[in-house]
Design an enzyme around this catalytic site. Structure first.
Site, PDB file in Angstrom:
ATOM      1  N   ARG A 192       6.281   1.297  10.448  1.00 19.12           N
ATOM      2  CA  ARG A 192       7.364   1.474  11.428  1.00 19.12           C
ATOM      3  C   ARG A 192       6.757   2.200  12.620  1.00 19.12           C
ATOM      4  O   ARG A 192       6.188   3.272  12.461  1.00 19.12           O
ATOM      5  CB  ARG A 192       8.559   2.209  10.823  1.00 19.12           C
ATOM      6  CG  ARG A 192       8.399   3.685  10.662  1.00 19.12           C
ATOM      7  CD  ARG A 192       9.671   4.413  10.300  1.00 19.12           C
ATOM      8  NE  ARG A 192       9.438   5.431   9.295  1.00 19.12           N
ATOM      9  CZ  ARG A 192       8.917   6.633   9.543  1.00 19.12           C
ATOM     10  NH1 ARG A 192       8.577   6.992  10.761  1.00 19.12           N
ATOM     11  NH2 ARG A 192       8.732   7.487   8.561  1.00 19.12           N
ATOM     12  N   HIS A 245      11.531   7.928  11.718  1.00 14.26           N
ATOM     13  CA  HIS A 245      12.281   7.553  10.512  1.00 14.26           C
ATOM     14  C   HIS A 245      13.706   7.147  10.876  1.00 14.26           C
ATOM     15  O   HIS A 245      14.177   6.079  10.506  1.00 14.26           O
ATOM     16  CB  HIS A 245      12.287   8.737   9.536  1.00 14.26           C
ATOM     17  CG  HIS A 245      13.278   8.602   8.434  1.00 14.26           C
ATOM     18  ND1 HIS A 245      13.178   7.626   7.466  1.00 14.26           N
ATOM     19  CD2 HIS A 245      14.410   9.295   8.152  1.00 14.26           C
ATOM     20  CE1 HIS A 245      14.202   7.744   6.626  1.00 14.26           C
ATOM     21  NE2 HIS A 245      14.968   8.740   7.020  1.00 14.26           N
ATOM     22  N   TYR A 291       3.306  14.078  11.452  1.00 16.30           N
ATOM     23  CA  TYR A 291       2.682  13.611  10.205  1.00 16.30           C
ATOM     24  C   TYR A 291       1.841  12.343  10.350  1.00 16.30           C
ATOM     25  O   TYR A 291       1.261  11.884   9.389  1.00 16.30           O
ATOM     26  CB  TYR A 291       3.752  13.425   9.114  1.00 16.30           C
ATOM     27  CG  TYR A 291       4.922  12.533   9.512  1.00 16.30           C
ATOM     28  CD1 TYR A 291       4.820  11.157   9.440  1.00 16.30           C
ATOM     29  CD2 TYR A 291       6.125  13.093   9.964  1.00 16.30           C
ATOM     30  CE1 TYR A 291       5.876  10.343   9.803  1.00 16.30           C
ATOM     31  CE2 TYR A 291       7.188  12.285  10.323  1.00 16.30           C
ATOM     32  CZ  TYR A 291       7.065  10.909  10.238  1.00 16.30           C
ATOM     33  OH  TYR A 291       8.116  10.104  10.594  1.00 16.30           O
TER      34      TYR A 291
END
Lengths: 371, 325
Positions: free
Chosen positions: A270, A274, A284
């Site tokens: 992606r 999120h 991250y």
């Protein structure tokens, strides 16, 4: 890598190594849009190939617009989809209308292409009950919020189809994180035990919010988890629409023929956060990793492939983009026209018949809402 | 002293206990590198290492089971359930296992687990993120249920929860995470579990509440003051077990009470408080004890949330019914 013991019978790693080595990634189109596996090429007409591209381009625009509508406060909950078009849309493209989709919360595009009107998808995002009122004949469930819950339900939908003698399949999606949930195993295991016509898709986009896939499991591939359930599993290049299509179509055929469920792991990414509720992927993920995956982009490689065949052009693409923008504008307008959400409406959808406590509260809120 | 939001006070409490006790472990989904989806564990992995602050695979039931197992190895787990609506996935670990460990082993073993989790309405979350499920948890003997309403309380109560040798469900209202700052001592301190606090003294009516509704009730009390009514506001802070002593002392003084909860009216904490008041102070009452609560539907779709959630106006309305009974 295998720790050899003196007695070969006690080489407990052997079976694991053998299994893991079997899970090679299926790819048909490489990053440059070249066919690298002619034998696996799915049987698609030129029109079908163009339609699949059209849907991917359309959905990329839908994602961009949804993000900006969310930022303007005109959409609610939204989980970005860019990067996952091949994984989402080519698997849906392999279905027939009578097949039933049980999506996760990122899988809105599949149910839209399966027939859910776009304005309802928008209303679902906004948190309006009309978003969930799926029209007759549209075979989809509303996107699941609880990770993995859709997997067990898929076993139920598939078993129901089998009991009714229907020639259709149930298909569901989760992410790499979802494979850690008990529901994931239970769904596969039940469907396997009942030889139910189900397709389980793992969209392995490398990160469950922030947690990388190598922290989810010691398993080398997620597809190999099928082995424990005694069902076939396959890894496909999830940025390659043809590979995703071929694997899904194949799984569907076997399911219809009474051969039971299949697990498909699509390797994808992606590009965005999120969800739009404050996630910051730079915490991250590295820019290098983002770049590496953006080079694998499904639209780029499919565009090249189609252009070589003379099936795609800039004009065609612009036409799709304009159409998408227009449809989105219309759908938002229609969503805006939905009646104001009332608490009394929520009461009326709790049970077939309102119990006395709700009846009493209904009158109180009717009064409140009339002010 | 420092000015802290509730989320900062929570991080501070976790840091304090990670420092104090090498057996404290913080884990859950996204609590490591990401510092938690609300940043409650921000910086903790950096400071204490991956051994003590770590991400788990994505499974609430796994997180709960891991916590019970680590308890058996003498650790003091502080797992995070990312949103409390996901508790259904971990109910067996909480109610079926952690709550019963001491009991099952005749008092030999215990599960000193603190399950932290965000909950609460008013922030337009998707389904399963905002539900007030404290009533469900309070139904379970063997666990304590704590809900702070301020940054100061959050730190003191969380430290107490972690130090408690039995399972504690520590629920953090999302709307309160960053809604205001408060003076919070940098040094450690505890607030006893099972002790309510009188947030505002009054003589005409007792308003018993907890969580975000404490602030709605305080606002209501101010409005009532303007109309000549003196309302006492009690923040339960721990909703299981309930501090009956503080409630009864207040009701004996005021003779009137209402109970305010964000959760749906059916069953729940407020019903329990009303029953306790009736059991113990019925002869002191000048009027029936009424409740302010959300209606008995599933948590509202975001578009209807603002009407669905109880607010200070509902508190005033119900208080007046009792005051003028």
């Amino acid at each position: 890598m295998t720790s050899k013991t003196k007695n070969a019978k006690l080489d407990v790693n052997k079976a694991l190594d053998v299994v893991e080595d079997q899970f090679q990634t299926l790819q048909i189109l490489n990053e440059d849009g070249e066919v690298v596996n002619e034998a696996a090429m799915p049987d698609l007409t030129d029109e079908q190939l163009q339609e699949l591209m059209r849907r991917m381009v359309y959905t990329r625009i839908l994602d961009q617009r949804s993000i900006s509508l969310n930022r303007q406060g005109r959409l609610g909950f939204y989980a970005p989809t860019a990067g996952q078009e091949a994984s989402q849309l080519a698997s849906q493209f392999a279905l027939e209308k009578e097949d039933f989709i049980l999506p996760g919360y990122r899988d809105v595009p599949q149910i839209v292409w399966h027939g859910l009107p776009l304005y309802q998808a928008f209303l679902w995002s906004r948190g309006h009950l009309e978003g969930g009122q799926i029209p007759e004949g549209v075979n989809v469930a509303i996107p699941q919020i609880i990770i993995g819950a859709q997997y067990v339900q898929t076993a139920g939908v598939a078993l129901g189809m089998k009991k009714r003698g229907a020639k259709s399949v149930a298909i569901t999606y989760t992410g790499d994180g979802g494979t850690s949930q008990g529901d994931f195993y239970e769904g596969m295991n039940f469907a396997g035990a009942f030889k139910a016509p189900a397709i389980f898709i793992i969209q392995n986009n490398r990160f469950a919010i922030s947690t990388p896939v190598d922290k989810q499991s010691a398993a080398k591939t997620l597809a190999q988890k099928a082995v424990a359930a005694g069902i076939p599993g396959i890894v496909v290049d999830g940025m390659d629409p043809l590979a995703v299509y071929a694997a899904t179509r194949d799984a569907r055929e076997r399911a219809i023929n009474g051969e039971g469920p299949t697990l498909i792991e699509t390797l994808t990414y992606r590009y965005g956060p999120h969800t739009m509720a404050g996630d910051d992927p730079t915490r991250y993920r590295t820019a290098d990793l983002d770049n590496e995956w953006e080079k694998k982009d499904p639209l780029v490689r499919f565009r090249k492939f189609l252009e070589t065949k003379g099936l795609w052009s800039e004009d065609k693409e612009n036409e799709v983009i304009e159409k998408a923008k227009e449809d989105i504008k219309e759908a938002i307008k229609k969503a805006d026209g939905a009646p104001k959400q009332k608490v009394t409406d929520l009461m009326s959808i709790m049970f077939e018949e309102m119990p006395h406590n709700l009846k009493e509260q209904y009158e109180i809120y009717k009064e409140k809402e009339s002010k | 002293m420092a000015q802290m939001t509730m989320i900062q006070a929570i991080t501070d409490a976790l840091r304090t206990e990670l420092r104090n006790d090498p057996n404290v472990l913080v884990f859950g989904e996204d609590v490591g590198v990401n510092g938690g989806v609300f940043r409650a564990t921000e910086g903790l992995q950096n400071e204490f290492g991956e051994d003590r602050v770590f991400d788990t695979p994505l499974a609430e039931s796994g997180i709960g089971g891991l916590a019970v197992g680590l308890s058996l190895q003498g650790f003091r787990p502080v797992p995070e359930i990312q949103f409390f609506g996901f508790v259904y996935e971990v109910m067996d670990s909480i109610s079926g296992q952690a709550a019963r460990l001491r009991y099952r082993t005749g008092g030999k073993f215990n599960a000193p687990v603190t399950f932290r989790s965000p909950f609460g309405g008013g922030v337009h979350t998707p389904d399963m993120h905002a539900d007030s499920l404290e009533g469900l948890m309070a139904q379970q003997p063997g666990v304590k249920v704590v809900i702070p309403s301020t940054p100061y309380d959050a730190k003191g109560l969380l430290i107490s929860s972690i130090r408690d040798n039995d399972p504690v469900i520590f629920l953090e209202h999302m709307k309160l995470y960053r809604s205001f700052r408060q003076e919070v001592p940098e040094e450690e301190y505890t607030i006893p579990l099972g002790k309510a606090e009188v947030k505002r003294e009054g003589t005409d009516i007792s308003i018993v509440t907890y969580g975000a509704m404490v602030h709605e009730s305080l606002k209501a009390a101010e409005e009532l003051e303007k109309e000549g009514y003196s309302a006492e506001v009690i923040d339960l802070r721990t909703v299981s077990p309930i501090d009956i002593e503080t409630i009864i002392a207040s009701v004996e003084k005021t003779g009137r009470a209402i109970v305010v909860q964000e959760a749906q009216k059916q069953a729940g904490i407020a019903a329990n408080v009303v029953a306790e008041i009736n059991d113990r102070a019925i002869l002191n009452l000048e009027a029936p004890v009424l409740r302010v609560a959300a209606p008995d539907t599933i948590f509202a779709f975001p578009q209807a949330e603002s009407v669905w959630l109880p607010n200070y106006k509902d508190v005033i309305e119900t208080a007046k019914k009792v005051l003028t009974f």
